[in-house]
Structures are given as structure tokens and as C-alpha cells.
Design an enzyme around this catalytic site. Structure first.
Site, short mmCIF file in Angstrom:
data_model
loop_
_atom_site.label_atom_id
_atom_site.label_comp_id
_atom_site.label_asym_id
_atom_site.label_seq_id
_atom_site.Cartn_x
_atom_site.Cartn_y
_atom_site.Cartn_z
N ASP A 177 -47.62 -88.56 -66.11
CA ASP A 177 -46.55 -87.55 -66.04
C ASP A 177 -47.12 -86.26 -65.46
O ASP A 177 -47.98 -85.64 -66.08
CB ASP A 177 -45.98 -87.32 -67.45
CG ASP A 177 -45.05 -86.12 -67.51
OD1 ASP A 177 -44.93 -85.50 -68.59
OD2 ASP A 177 -44.45 -85.79 -66.45
N ASN A 210 -45.11 -83.57 -64.33
CA ASN A 210 -44.29 -82.34 -64.50
C ASN A 210 -43.97 -82.05 -65.96
O ASN A 210 -43.08 -81.28 -66.26
CB ASN A 210 -42.99 -82.48 -63.69
CG ASN A 210 -42.10 -83.56 -64.29
OD1 ASN A 210 -42.54 -84.33 -65.15
ND2 ASN A 210 -40.86 -83.60 -63.83
N ASP A 261 -42.56 -83.62 -68.52
CA ASP A 261 -41.33 -83.94 -69.27
C ASP A 261 -41.53 -85.18 -70.13
O ASP A 261 -40.59 -85.73 -70.69
CB ASP A 261 -40.15 -84.15 -68.30
CG ASP A 261 -40.38 -85.36 -67.39
OD1 ASP A 261 -39.46 -85.69 -66.62
OD2 ASP A 261 -41.49 -85.96 -67.45
N ASP A 303 -44.15 -90.13 -63.43
CA ASP A 303 -43.45 -89.85 -62.18
C ASP A 303 -44.36 -90.12 -60.98
O ASP A 303 -45.55 -90.42 -61.15
CB ASP A 303 -42.96 -88.40 -62.17
CG ASP A 303 -44.04 -87.46 -62.70
OD1 ASP A 303 -43.75 -86.70 -63.65
OD2 ASP A 303 -45.18 -87.55 -62.18
N ASP A 330 -40.11 -102.66 -55.75
CA ASP A 330 -39.36 -103.61 -56.59
C ASP A 330 -37.95 -103.71 -56.01
O ASP A 330 -37.29 -102.70 -55.80
CB ASP A 330 -39.32 -103.11 -58.03
CG ASP A 330 -39.36 -104.24 -59.05
OD1 ASP A 330 -40.24 -104.21 -59.95
OD2 ASP A 330 -38.55 -105.16 -58.91
N ASP A 374 -36.81 -109.00 -58.07
CA ASP A 374 -36.44 -109.17 -59.48
C ASP A 374 -35.48 -110.34 -59.65
O ASP A 374 -34.51 -110.47 -58.90
CB ASP A 374 -35.77 -107.87 -59.95
CG ASP A 374 -35.58 -107.83 -61.45
OD1 ASP A 374 -34.42 -107.82 -61.90
OD2 ASP A 374 -36.61 -107.83 -62.16
N GLU A 380 -39.67 -113.05 -58.43
CA GLU A 380 -39.75 -113.25 -59.88
C GLU A 380 -38.71 -114.31 -60.23
O GLU A 380 -37.53 -114.14 -59.90
CB GLU A 380 -39.47 -111.97 -60.67
CG GLU A 380 -39.69 -112.15 -62.17
CD GLU A 380 -38.80 -111.28 -63.03
OE1 GLU A 380 -39.19 -111.03 -64.19
OE2 GLU A 380 -37.73 -110.84 -62.55
N HIS A 399 -44.73 -105.59 -67.15
CA HIS A 399 -43.97 -104.64 -67.99
C HIS A 399 -43.00 -105.35 -68.93
O HIS A 399 -42.32 -104.71 -69.73
CB HIS A 399 -43.17 -103.70 -67.08
CG HIS A 399 -42.18 -104.43 -66.26
ND1 HIS A 399 -42.54 -105.32 -65.26
CD2 HIS A 399 -40.83 -104.49 -66.34
CE1 HIS A 399 -41.45 -105.86 -64.75
NE2 HIS A 399 -40.40 -105.39 -65.39
N ASP A 400 -42.95 -106.71 -68.84
CA ASP A 400 -42.06 -107.50 -69.71
C ASP A 400 -42.85 -108.32 -70.73
O ASP A 400 -42.24 -109.07 -71.51
CB ASP A 400 -41.22 -108.48 -68.88
CG ASP A 400 -40.18 -107.78 -68.03
OD1 ASP A 400 -39.82 -108.34 -66.98
OD2 ASP A 400 -39.75 -106.68 -68.40
O1 TEU Z 1 -37.09 -109.66 -65.94
C1 TEU Z 1 -36.54 -110.89 -65.91
C2 TEU Z 1 -36.75 -111.77 -67.11
O2 TEU Z 1 -36.28 -112.83 -67.13
C3 TEU Z 1 -37.44 -111.41 -68.31
O3 TEU Z 1 -38.68 -111.03 -68.25
C4 TEU Z 1 -36.58 -110.55 -69.05
O4 TEU Z 1 -37.00 -109.33 -68.87
C5 TEU Z 1 -36.55 -110.78 -70.49
O5 TEU Z 1 -37.70 -110.38 -71.05
C6 TEU Z 1 -36.14 -112.12 -70.88
O6 TEU Z 1 -36.66 -112.40 -72.17
C7 TEU Z 1 -36.72 -108.80 -64.84
C8 TEU Z 1 -37.45 -107.49 -64.97
O7 TEU Z 1 -38.82 -107.74 -64.88
C9 TEU Z 1 -37.07 -106.91 -66.31
O8 TEU Z 1 -37.80 -105.76 -66.61
C10 TEU Z 1 -35.59 -106.60 -66.29
O9 TEU Z 1 -35.21 -106.20 -67.55
C11 TEU Z 1 -34.80 -107.83 -65.89
O10 TEU Z 1 -35.34 -108.57 -64.81
C12 TEU Z 1 -33.43 -107.41 -65.40
O11 TEU Z 1 -33.57 -106.67 -64.23
CA CA Z 2 -42.50 -86.56 -65.49
#
Ligand code: TEU
Ligand code: CA
Length: 681
Positions: free
Chosen positions: A144, A146, A148, A152, A221, A328, A384, A456-457
Site C-alpha cells: 500500500d 498511499n 489507505d 495499490d 487477469d 478467469d 483457469e 489467491h483462492d
Molecule cells: O475462481 C474460480 C473458482 O472456481 C474457485 O477458485 C472459486 O474461487 C471458489 O473458491 C470455489 O470454491 C475464480 C477467481 O480466481 C476467484 O477469485 C473468483 O472469486 C472467481 O473466479 C469468480 O470470478
Molecule cells: Ca492503497
């Protein structure tokens, strides 16, 4: 070639007559002495396996993948020497001696390839990503600038030297587009602008420029299975008279049901963020489909105008200098018939997401995208694909017929989900994971694999697959890196994975921010489950484990921001942070730097054939990579107990050690979470 004749002759890149003769790079029809057309389209790619997957040897769909391949029927795929896939799904191990195979081939008029002219397909210039390592940045949580409390683009710009030091080739940037942030940016309301939370278009141009100055590419993305419900397209589509009325999936209420009442949804599809996947819109008087949150309506890709608008947007970003896209949930864009699915027991809905995946027009839509956007631009295109299969992935990534560089498959990250529930987590099943790795390493054929344990998931791998106790956290974080990065494919490092960041000690509802996690909690409570019964599972499976702020130093807010961040920093930042690890040559950071270097230096790491050893061993993950006469051996103890190496492994005691996590006291014993990469030849 007479039985038993060495393959060396073939190294001169010819194939013996009678089994079809092709010079490398040559493509032509081949005739058998009985005049049947054997080979309609065949290309011996320079350095690639003998025949491209486009070669239809005996019949359509037959694919020749590697030495000792025997093709037995339409759609047959040969996975590796001696292993035969008779037809989609049916595998028979062929251990017959060459001459028997030869006889069989002659009788069954099958082309027998006895060796690969040049073992692995070297990366063609437009396939640079086969040699690359990708680093994923989740902008909300990276840095971050700035104050907040939310990461960013300027924050990223302030840490590019760190990425150069790590040695990565590509940055994949999770969404920074204009968005109401219902799903942290995966709900886009303007594809061609940057959300003020993250910065401006000038900032992104600067990022593209500064990354390129460091020889690092940028992947954006692409979230086009759905938009935000605040996107102008959706707002317009709500008007049934508007030209965009058919840009989304609109359906009337279920026959005989009062629209907007429970059970009146058109069909019983469940959303990934649970609850019905159809939302009533009073203005339109109909329901719209949203596989994810209510604020993420699915686009109707059947409508060519939708496709054109998306392809134009993608070309707009390419003209701006980006080097590719991570797409995605791209295998959800072609929907099946809109009809009820089998009910998921006890839910009243059908939650099987795989039923909505890989629909009938996937190749049509991706083919059009390839022709209109991707073709001939030296890009990386990563799809994905939750719920996709090995066969499908091979077809999407086949270099001659496929449209994508690689896909993110989900089979391995679902292995510890009891009944497919990410919030009901088992211990990590190493033996199953190894078998999954073997299947994909072997089965992707001419296609290509992505390699990942985190994003990130997904929760943090050291906590989920390793051992995040103080005693073993560092070693297990390193060894998870070793076993993943020495595989064949393109490895992805998720921010903080290179530091061995762990899961967060979530305790209460207030600790979470992720829509999927909070929706699941509320849904479970509506069904009568007490929160305290659900919370432990949430803490383990939540996506927020990946989203705690990046731990740059041991100071205030871990150096992520001057003010309190949007999601709490992990209290172990004082032990786990970049500044300390950069100073410590034995750190996880420097182990990852060496892994990246090894891939850059060693062609056998980039392109060698994979072979799994000790498949059923609970403690040991051991495999080789072979490229011509080069071979490396990867030895890893994936348990918190010492492991003795069994007899029968390639003799490696005196070999050059390319990478090791521990001082080697005893070549035949691996300490808990110890791993070594050894050059056998
Ligand atoms: O994720 C798709 C997905 O199927 C999973 O990882 C989902 O996030 C979930 O965890 C199912 O259990 C993609 C992106 O990576 C995710 O961050 C988004 O939330 C999702 O698509 C919708 O855009
Ligand atoms: Ca910020």
C-alpha cells in the site's frame, strides 16, 4: 529398422521405411504399401516429438506422444513409452517386447515410433512461457503506497527490485479494473479503466514499462465469464427492449411459481458462493444467472456481439503492451442446456459446478478468441478451469489445435476437500497427490501444464501440505518449492509463497472478508449450524488465508502499509518477512531464487521427461527428469519424520548436488522435510 536396431539411427531424424518416412520438419501424406492413406497431416516439428498431434496416424484423433508409442485406435493416446491409451479413458500397459509390438503393429497397420528424434520439444520463440516462472500479485494485499490500508499499483512499483532479485520472468496481476469490489475485483464494472483504489491508467502504463525494462512480462487477469452487475452492459441489459437485452442469461420464473419467491428460480443450479445461481430482477421481470455472487451476472457468450466486445477490449490491452492473459473461469463461458441438474443431497439445489464446465462451444469461442486476439502475438494465455479434465486440458493446450498455452486445473487442490467441500479439510494425501502429478505430467501430451500449489483462492501450502510449526516451517516451505518447481511445466509463485507465509489464526466471523467464506458461514447458519461449529473449517479452507498482507518486514503492519490494513497482518510477520530473509542465505526466499535460477540454467528442468519413483511411499516424493542423456533425480521427504531411502533408487551418492535444503550427513537418509536435486548424468 530391424528389430533391436538402436534408436541412434533415428537421431538422424528419419523414420524407417514401412513405418512411414518423414524427415524432421517435413509434412506430407504417407502411403502404406496397400495404398491406404496413412498420414493425412503430419509435421515433424523441429526438436519436437516425431509427429504433431495434428497427425492422424490411423484415424482421426489418434495422437502420437512419445517413444515406443503404439497407436491402436481412434482417439487413442499414447501416454508414455509402453503405456497405451486404447481409446479415451481406456489404458493398457504394453510391456511387450519390441518385435512383438512390431508384429502387432504390422498386422494392425499401426505406426510404431521407436524413439524421439529429439527428446523434448524445445521452446519455440512463441512458446517462451515453457521456460518461464510466473509470480502472482494480488494487488489488495501486496503493498500500500498511499496509506489507505489497501494495496495499490504504486505499491507494486515500489517493489520491482524484489521481483528482479527473485528472478521471475512474468508477473500475473489479479484484477485492478474499476469494480465495486464485491469479490475483490473479480466483479468488473469497466474493463478499460483502473479502480481508483488501485490507481490510474498512467500507473498501469508505468508498471508495464518498468517491468519490461527489467525483462519481466505482465499478464492481466481477464474476467469475462461474468461482469459486475454495475457494468453498463448489465444495466442496459436489464431493459428487455435494449440492444443488449440478450447479453446475459435471462430466463422467466419456473412454470407455475410466483416470480421472486423461493423455488421460482428457472432451474435448480447452485452458485459457487452458495445459494441459488439465479437472481430475480424485478425491473426486467426475469431471473439472471450468476454462477458466483449476485453481483457477478454471467455474460451470454452465445451472442457474437458479446464476443466481439470482449475481443476488442483484449486487443486494447495488448496495444497497451501487456504480454498475455490469465483467463478467469474461462471454461464456464459455454453453458449446457438450461435444465435442472441432479440435486446435491440436502440442499434442494445442484451444486456440481463441473456440470457447467467445458460446454459444447468451448473450442468455437476459444478458437474465435485465438484468431481475433491471440494468434501470432507471442503471448501467454492461461485458462483457469475449475472442473476441467486431463483430456480437455490436453485439447485446449495442444500447440497445433489448441488455443491456450496452459490451464489451471483443480484436481490436485481438491484432494483434501471432504465431499468437495473446501471448508471440510482432511490431511494432505501425498500418495494421491503424487499419482495426480504423474497423470498430468504424462497425460498432458503435446500440451503443457501450469504448476501451482498456491494462489489467491487457496490456503497457504506450508500450512496445508507442509508443517508450519516453528521447527519445520522453513524446511517444509523449501521442499514444497523443490517438488513443485522441478516438475515439467510453468511454475507459479503466489506472493508470500517464496517466504513460506502461513495460514492466519482466524477465530471469529469478524476476522474474515472473503465473500465465499462469509456466504458459506451465513448459509450454514441459516441451515441451523452453530457458527462455532463452522468456524474451524472456515479458518482452514478460507481464501483469506492467501490474502493477508504481504510481510515485507517485521515492523508495523509488516511494512505493507502505514495504516491498519483491510485484512489483518499475520502475527508471525516478525519471524516471516522479506527483509530478514533477503539477509539470510539459508532462507526460503533464497531457496526460491535458486529454484528459479535452476530452471533458467538447466534445460533438463525445463523440458526433461518426468518419471515417478516410489509412487506408494507416504513419506518420500522421488522422481527423475530426463532429457536425452541428461538426468536429474529429485529426492524429497514430505513428512515430519526422518525417512530412509529404500534400495533400488538410482545411485546418486557421488553425484553433483544441484540444490539441497540441508547439509547432507547421510546420503541414504532424508531429514524431516529435506529435499535434494541431484544431477545423475
Ligand atoms: O475462481 C474460480 C473458482 O472456481 C474457485 O477458485 C472459486 O474461487 C471458489 O473458491 C470455489 O470454491 C475464480 C477467481 O480466481 C476467484 O477469485 C473468483 O472469486 C472467481 O473466479 C469468480 O470470478
Ligand atoms: Ca492503497
Amino acid at each position: 529398422m530391424a528389430p533391436g536396431e538402436s534408436t541412434s539411427a533415428l537421431e538422424e531424424s528419419t523414420l524407417a521405411v514401412g513405418e512411414s518416412t518423414l524427415a524432421l520438419g517435413e509434412s506430407r501424406d504417407a502411403e502404406f504399401d496397400d495404398g491406404t492413406a496413412l498420414l493425412r497431416r503430419g509435421t515433424a516439428l523441429p526438436g519436437a516429438q516425431v509427429l504433431s498431434s495434428a497427425a492422424e496416424l490411423l484415424s482421426p484423433g489418434a495422437v502420437l506422444l512419445s517413444p515406443g508409442a503404439v497407436l491402436l485406435s481412434p482417439g487413442a493416446q499414447v501416454l508414455s513409452p509402453g503405456v497405451v491409451l486404447l481409446s479415451p479413458g481406456v489404458v493398457e500397459t504394453c510391456t511387450k517386447r519390441p518385435e512383438t509390438l512390431r508384429a502387432r503393429c504390422r498386422d494392425e497397420r499401426i505406426l510404431l515410433v521407436t524413439s524421439i528424434v529429439q527428446s523434448a520439444r524445445d521452446a519455440r520463440p512463441d512458446e517462451w512461457w515453457r521456460s518461464a516462472v510466473v509470480y502472482q500479485v494480488y494487488p489488495r494485499s501486496f503493498a500500500d503506497a498511499n496509506g489507505d490500508g489497501i494495496g495499490d499499483i504504486k505499491g507494486i512499483l515500489g517493489h520491482l527490485d524484489y521481483l528482479s532479485m527473485l528472478g521471475v520472468d512474468v508477473v500475473w496481476l489479479s484484477p485492478v479494473y474499476t469494480s465495486p469490489q464485491d469479490d475483490n475485483g473479480y466483479d468488473i464494472s469497466d474493463y478499460q479503466d483502473i479502480d481508483p483504489l488501485f490507481g490510474t491508467l498512467d500507473d498501469i502504463d508505468k508498471l508495464i514499462e518498468e517491468l519490461h525494462d527489467r525483462g519481466i512480462k505482465l499478464v492481466m487477469d481477464l474476467v469475462v465469464n461474468h461482469t459486475s452487475d454495475e457494468h453498463a452492459w448489465f444495466e442496459e441489459s436489464r431493459d428487455p427492449e435494449s440492444p443488449k437485452s440478450d447479453w446475459y442469461w435471462w430466463r422467466p420464473a419456473r412454470e407455475g411459481h410466483e416470480p421472486g419467491t423461493p423455488g421460482a428460480e428457472p432451474v435448480n443450479w447452485g452458485s459457487a458462493f452458495p445459494g441459488p445461481a439465479w437472481q430475480y430482477d424485478a425491473a426486467r421481470g426475469e431471473y439472471f444467472l450468476h454462477i458466483f455472487s449476485r453481483k457477478q451476472p454471467d455474460l451470454n457468450w452465445e451472442n457474437p456481439e458479446v464476443r466481439t466486445a470482449i475481443f476488442d477490449m483484449m486487443n486494447w490491452w495488448l496495444e497497451r503492451g501487456v504480454d498475455g492473459f490469465r483467463m478467469d473461469v474461462i471454461n464456464l463461458i459455454s453453458k449446457p442446456e438450461v435444465e435442472d441438474g441432479p440435486e446435491t443431497p440436502g440442499t434442494g439445489l445442484c451444486y456440481d459446478l463441473s456440470r457447467l464446465a467445458d460446454g459444447p462451444r468451448m473450442h468455437d469461442f476459444l478458437g474465435e478468441m485465438y484468431e481475433s486476439v491471440l494468434k501470432g502475438k507471442n503471448l501467454i494465455a492461461v485458462g483457469e478451469m475449475p472442473g476441467t479434465t486431463l483430456e480437455k486440458a490436453a485439447s485446449y493446450t495442444d500447440p497445433t489445435t489448441g488455443e491456450l498455452s496452459m490451464v489451471f486445473q483443480f484436481e490436485h487442490v481438491d484432494l483434501d476437500h471432504r465431499a468437495g467441500n473446501r471448508f471440510d479439510v482432511t490431511d494432505w494425501p501425498w500418495v494421491e497427490y503424487k499419482k495426480n502429478v504423474l497423470r498430468w505430467q504424462d497425460g498432458i501430451g503435446m500440451g503443457w501444464n501450469s504448476l501451482y500449489l498456491e494462489n489467491h483462492d487457496q490456503p497457504r501450502s506450508v500450512s496445508r501440505m507442509g508443517d508450519d510449526s516453528p521447527q519445520f516451517r522453513q524446511a517444509s516451505a523449501k521442499t514444497l518449492g523443490t517438488v513443485l518447481h522441478m516438475l515439467r511445466g510453468t511454475p507459479y509463485i503466489y506472493q508470500g509463497e517464496e517466504l513460506g507465509m502461513t495460514n492466519y489464526p482466524f477465530e471469529a466471523e469478524g476476522d474474515f472478508r472473503d465473500i465465499e467464506t462469509l456466504n458459506y458461514l451465513h448459509h450454514a447458519m441459516q441451515l441451523g449450524a452453530p457458527a462455532e461449529a463452522v468456524l474451524p473449517g472456515l479458518a482452514k479452507g478460507t481464501r483469506d488465508n492467501a490474502r493477508t498482507p504481504m510481510q515485507w518486514d517485521g515492523g508495523v503492519n509488516a511494512g505493507f502499509s502505514e495504516t491498519g490494513p483491510w485484512l489483518a497482518v499475520n502475527p508471525n510477520a516478525s519471524e516471516i518477512n522479506a527483509v530478514d530473509q533477503i539477509k539470510d542465505p539459508e532462507s526460503v526466499f533464497h531457496h526460491y531464487r535458486r529454484l528459479v535460477q535452476l530452471r533458467h540454467d538447466e534445460e533438463v528442468v525445463r523440458l526433461g521427461e518426468f518419471a515417478l519413483l516410489l509412487p506408494d511411499d507416504e513419506q518420500l516424493f522421488v522422481y527423475t527428469r530426463t532429457l536425452g542423456d541428461e538426468q536429474i533425480l529429485v529426492l524429497a521427504n514430505v513428512s515430519s519424520r526422518p525417512a530412509r531411502l529404500p534400495l533400488g533408487l538410482p545411485d546418486h551418492g557421488a553425484c553433483e548436488v544441484l540444490l539441497a535444503t540441508h547439509e547432507i550427513d547421510d546420503v541414504d537418509v532424508l531429514a524431516p522435510w529435506e529435499s535434494r536435486v541431484v544431477r545423475l548424468s
